[in-house]
Scaffold this motif. Structure first.
Motif, PDB file in Angstrom:
ATOM      1  N   ALA A  22      63.669  54.358  28.620  1.00 45.28           N
ATOM      2  CA  ALA A  22      63.329  53.306  27.664  1.00 45.28           C
ATOM      3  C   ALA A  22      63.520  51.924  28.292  1.00 45.28           C
ATOM      4  CB  ALA A  22      64.185  53.444  26.407  1.00 45.28           C
ATOM      5  N   PHE A  23      64.612  51.749  29.044  1.00 45.73           N
ATOM      6  CA  PHE A  23      64.876  50.474  29.704  1.00 45.73           C
ATOM      7  C   PHE A  23      63.765  50.153  30.703  1.00 45.73           C
ATOM      8  CE2 PHE A  23      66.646  48.191  33.358  1.00 45.73           C
ATOM      9  CZ  PHE A  23      67.150  47.057  32.746  1.00 45.73           C
ATOM     10  N   ALA A  24      63.383  51.146  31.511  1.00 48.44           N
ATOM     11  CA  ALA A  24      62.356  50.920  32.527  1.00 48.44           C
ATOM     12  C   ALA A  24      61.006  50.618  31.880  1.00 48.44           C
ATOM     13  CB  ALA A  24      62.237  52.146  33.434  1.00 48.44           C
ATOM     14  N   ARG A  25      60.688  51.311  30.799  1.00 47.96           N
ATOM     15  CA  ARG A  25      59.419  51.050  30.106  1.00 47.96           C
ATOM     16  C   ARG A  25      59.389  49.634  29.521  1.00 47.96           C
ATOM     17  NH1 ARG A  25      55.995  55.087  28.365  1.00 47.96           N
ATOM     18  NH2 ARG A  25      55.772  54.075  26.331  1.00 47.96           N
ATOM     19  N   ALA A  26      60.513  49.188  28.975  1.00 46.70           N
ATOM     20  CA  ALA A  26      60.581  47.837  28.418  1.00 46.70           C
ATOM     21  C   ALA A  26      60.420  46.799  29.525  1.00 46.70           C
ATOM     22  CB  ALA A  26      61.891  47.635  27.675  1.00 46.70           C
ATOM     23  N   ARG A  27      61.086  47.035  30.676  1.00 51.39           N
ATOM     24  CA  ARG A  27      60.977  46.101  31.798  1.00 51.39           C
ATOM     25  C   ARG A  27      59.548  46.080  32.350  1.00 51.39           C
ATOM     26  NH1 ARG A  27      65.739  44.757  34.683  1.00 51.39           N
ATOM     27  NH2 ARG A  27      64.313  43.809  36.179  1.00 51.39           N
ATOM     28  N   LYS A  28      58.908  47.235  32.397  1.00 52.79           N
ATOM     29  CA  LYS A  28      57.527  47.284  32.888  1.00 52.79           C
ATOM     30  C   LYS A  28      56.591  46.543  31.937  1.00 52.79           C
ATOM     31  CE  LYS A  28      53.841  50.318  34.488  1.00 52.79           C
ATOM     32  NZ  LYS A  28      52.785  49.614  33.727  1.00 52.79           N
ATOM     33  N   ALA A  29      56.795  46.720  30.623  1.00 54.41           N
ATOM     34  CA  ALA A  29      55.957  46.004  29.663  1.00 54.41           C
ATOM     35  C   ALA A  29      56.122  44.499  29.814  1.00 54.41           C
ATOM     36  CB  ALA A  29      56.311  46.441  28.238  1.00 54.41           C
ATOM     37  N   GLU A  30      57.363  44.068  30.029  1.00 46.97           N
ATOM     38  CA  GLU A  30      57.641  42.649  30.249  1.00 46.97           C
ATOM     39  C   GLU A  30      56.970  42.155  31.525  1.00 46.97           C
ATOM     40  OE1 GLU A  30      61.592  40.104  31.436  1.00 46.97           O
ATOM     41  OE2 GLU A  30      61.809  41.645  29.895  1.00 46.97           O
ATOM     42  N   HIS A  31      57.079  42.966  32.586  1.00 48.88           N
ATOM     43  CA  HIS A  31      56.444  42.623  33.856  1.00 48.88           C
ATOM     44  C   HIS A  31      54.927  42.541  33.704  1.00 48.88           C
ATOM     45  CE1 HIS A  31      55.495  42.799  38.161  1.00 48.88           C
ATOM     46  NE2 HIS A  31      54.649  43.760  37.866  1.00 48.88           N
ATOM     47  N   ASP A  32      54.338  43.498  33.002  1.00 46.31           N
ATOM     48  CA  ASP A  32      52.885  43.518  32.824  1.00 46.31           C
ATOM     49  C   ASP A  32      52.412  42.300  32.030  1.00 46.31           C
ATOM     50  OD1 ASP A  32      52.850  45.863  34.229  1.00 46.31           O
ATOM     51  OD2 ASP A  32      52.543  47.164  32.485  1.00 46.31           O
ATOM     52  N   ARG A  33      53.185  41.913  31.005  1.00 42.59           N
ATOM     53  CA  ARG A  33      52.815  40.718  30.237  1.00 42.59           C
ATOM     54  C   ARG A  33      52.864  39.468  31.117  1.00 42.59           C
ATOM     55  NH1 ARG A  33      55.866  43.218  26.139  1.00 42.59           N
ATOM     56  NH2 ARG A  33      57.726  42.044  26.753  1.00 42.59           N
ATOM     57  N   ALA A  34      53.915  39.373  31.935  1.00 43.46           N
ATOM     58  CA  ALA A  34      54.046  38.224  32.825  1.00 43.46           C
ATOM     59  C   ALA A  34      52.894  38.176  33.836  1.00 43.46           C
ATOM     60  CB  ALA A  34      55.386  38.262  33.555  1.00 43.46           C
ATOM     61  N   GLU A  35      52.509  39.337  34.360  1.00 41.69           N
ATOM     62  CA  GLU A  35      51.411  39.391  35.317  1.00 41.69           C
ATOM     63  C   GLU A  35      50.087  39.016  34.661  1.00 41.69           C
ATOM     64  OE1 GLU A  35      51.298  40.161  38.835  1.00 41.69           O
ATOM     65  OE2 GLU A  35      53.319  39.437  38.409  1.00 41.69           O
ATOM     66  N   GLN A  36      49.901  39.445  33.417  1.00 41.31           N
ATOM     67  CA  GLN A  36      48.683  39.092  32.702  1.00 41.31           C
ATOM     68  C   GLN A  36      48.608  37.586  32.470  1.00 41.31           C
ATOM     69  OE1 GLN A  36      48.038  41.203  29.032  1.00 41.31           O
ATOM     70  NE2 GLN A  36      46.357  39.873  28.409  1.00 41.31           N
ATOM     71  N   GLU A  37      49.727  36.998  32.056  1.00 33.43           N
ATOM     72  CA  GLU A  37      49.760  35.551  31.836  1.00 33.43           C
ATOM     73  C   GLU A  37      49.533  34.793  33.143  1.00 33.43           C
ATOM     74  OE1 GLU A  37      53.544  34.996  30.035  1.00 33.43           O
ATOM     75  OE2 GLU A  37      52.934  35.874  28.106  1.00 33.43           O
ATOM     76  N   LYS A  38      50.125  35.293  34.220  1.00 32.95           N
ATOM     77  CA  LYS A  38      49.913  34.676  35.531  1.00 32.95           C
ATOM     78  C   LYS A  38      48.446  34.746  35.915  1.00 32.95           C
ATOM     79  CE  LYS A  38      51.054  35.448  40.412  1.00 32.95           C
ATOM     80  NZ  LYS A  38      51.869  36.253  41.355  1.00 32.95           N
ATOM     81  N   GLY A  39      47.823  35.901  35.681  1.00 35.68           N
ATOM     82  CA  GLY A  39      46.404  36.049  36.002  1.00 35.68           C
ATOM     83  C   GLY A  39      45.542  35.085  35.215  1.00 35.68           C
ATOM     84  N   GLU A  40      45.883  34.874  33.951  1.00 35.29           N
ATOM     85  CA  GLU A  40      45.110  33.933  33.127  1.00 35.29           C
ATOM     86  C   GLU A  40      45.263  32.506  33.645  1.00 35.29           C
ATOM     87  OE1 GLU A  40      46.692  34.742  29.287  1.00 35.29           O
ATOM     88  OE2 GLU A  40      45.523  36.586  29.006  1.00 35.29           O
ATOM     89  N   ARG A  41      46.475  32.146  34.093  1.00 36.09           N
ATOM     90  CA  ARG A  41      46.674  30.808  34.650  1.00 36.09           C
ATOM     91  C   ARG A  41      45.882  30.625  35.950  1.00 36.09           C
ATOM     92  NH1 ARG A  41      52.012  31.963  32.905  1.00 36.09           N
ATOM     93  NH2 ARG A  41      52.652  32.562  35.008  1.00 36.09           N
ATOM     94  N   LEU A  42      45.883  31.651  36.799  1.00 35.76           N
ATOM     95  CA  LEU A  42      45.128  31.565  38.050  1.00 35.76           C
ATOM     96  C   LEU A  42      43.630  31.499  37.776  1.00 35.76           C
ATOM     97  CD1 LEU A  42      47.099  34.108  40.278  1.00 35.76           C
ATOM     98  CD2 LEU A  42      47.054  31.623  40.512  1.00 35.76           C
ATOM     99  N   ASP A  43      43.170  32.247  36.789  1.00 36.50           N
ATOM    100  CA  ASP A  43      41.751  32.189  36.432  1.00 36.50           C
ATOM    101  C   ASP A  43      41.385  30.792  35.949  1.00 36.50           C
ATOM    102  OD1 ASP A  43      41.334  34.819  37.120  1.00 36.50           O
ATOM    103  OD2 ASP A  43      41.557  35.589  35.079  1.00 36.50           O
ATOM    104  N   GLY A  44      42.323  30.153  35.221  1.00 38.00           N
ATOM    105  CA  GLY A  44      42.082  28.782  34.773  1.00 38.00           C
ATOM    106  C   GLY A  44      41.939  27.819  35.934  1.00 38.00           C
ATOM    107  N   LEU A  45      42.779  27.991  36.970  1.00 36.24           N
ATOM    108  CA  LEU A  45      42.653  27.158  38.165  1.00 36.24           C
ATOM    109  C   LEU A  45      41.331  27.423  38.876  1.00 36.24           C
ATOM    110  CD1 LEU A  45      46.262  27.435  39.660  1.00 36.24           C
ATOM    111  CD2 LEU A  45      45.195  25.370  38.732  1.00 36.24           C
ATOM    112  N   ALA A  46      40.970  28.691  38.987  1.00 39.12           N
ATOM    113  CA  ALA A  46      39.735  29.049  39.698  1.00 39.12           C
ATOM    114  C   ALA A  46      38.515  28.428  39.025  1.00 39.12           C
ATOM    115  CB  ALA A  46      39.594  30.570  39.762  1.00 39.12           C
ATOM    116  N   ALA A  47      38.569  28.322  37.702  1.00 39.78           N
ATOM    117  CA  ALA A  47      37.431  27.756  36.968  1.00 39.78           C
ATOM    118  C   ALA A  47      37.244  26.271  37.251  1.00 39.78           C
ATOM    119  CB  ALA A  47      37.623  27.986  35.469  1.00 39.78           C
ATOM    120  N   ASN A  48      38.262  25.624  37.818  1.00 40.76           N
ATOM    121  CA  ASN A  48      38.192  24.179  38.059  1.00 40.76           C
ATOM    122  C   ASN A  48      38.189  23.818  39.541  1.00 40.76           C
ATOM    123  OD1 ASN A  48      38.536  22.670  35.299  1.00 40.76           O
ATOM    124  ND2 ASN A  48      39.913  24.435  35.203  1.00 40.76           N
TER     125      ASN A  48
END
Length: 201
Positions: free
Chosen positions: A111-137
């Motif tokens: 359960a701990f590892a799954r929670a940490r992975k979900a947190e990691h995946d959310r952070a990676e998704q947000e990071k990807g959205e920020r990088l996509d925003g930079l790429a668009a400009n």
């Protein structure tokens, strides 16, 4: 011992463990192993082991985390848990051993590892959205670098753009820029922009 049917044992164990637990064929073809899948990604592996020991064969039941989950655990944290029982033990008693000796350690770690992975995946998704925003400009930009963790623009550092380079997020939450320009005028313009940006900060 006589030919062993681990899948039949696993079916009995899964039935006793209750809702959400289901027996599955094992990885081998000799009938000496089986799997049990459970709620929230739990997975158990049953297999015969230690036939060469004086104590004879044992049925090993293990619960482990896959690589993606074990990577989310603190360094040196245990990611595999196992117990052994006699192979001829009744499935209901094996299920009891699993409840008492295996699940209390395995399930909280899972359960701990799954929670940490979900947190990691959310952070990676947000990071990807920020990088996509930079790429668009940025000119001629695309995601690249290790695991697409940066934005290459102008063809990247070794591209052909008059302004080219790479930008990625730093560990402190900022961004790191590597920029190349073709001529002195562009270099002076970039220096002026950076100076203006620094004064604004």
């Amino acid at each position: 011992m006589a030919e062993y049917d681990a899948l039949a044992v696993a079916r009995g164990v899964a039935m006793d463990l209750g809702d959400g637990w289901e027996a599955q064929p094992g990885y081998w073809s000799n009938g000496e192993d089986a799997r049990i899948t459970g709620p929230n990604g739990a997975g158990l592996h049953l297999r015969l082991v230690d036939a060469w020991k004086a104590s004879g064969e044992r049925l090993e039941i293990s619960g482990s985390l896959d690589r993606e989950l074990s990577d989310r655990l603190p360094y040196n944290e245990k990611s595999s848990f196992k117990i052994t029982v006699t192979p001829d033990k009744a499935p209901a008693r094996i299920a009891g051993d699993i409840r008492r000796r295996l699940l209390p350690d395995y399930l909280p770690t899972l359960a701990f590892a799954r929670a940490r992975k979900a947190e990691h995946d959310r952070a990676e998704q947000e990071k990807g959205e920020r990088l996509d925003g930079l790429a668009a400009n940025l000119p001629d930009a695309k995601r690249g670098g290790l695991e697409r963790g940066s934005v290459l623009f102008g063809g990247g550092l070794y591209g052909n753009g008059t302004v080219r380079g790479e930008v990625k997020e730093s560990y402190d939450g900022g961004t790191e820029w590597m920029v190349r320009v073709q001529n002195r005028e562009d270099a002076l313009a970039l220096a002026a922009f950076l100076s203006k940006l620094a004064r604004k900060a």
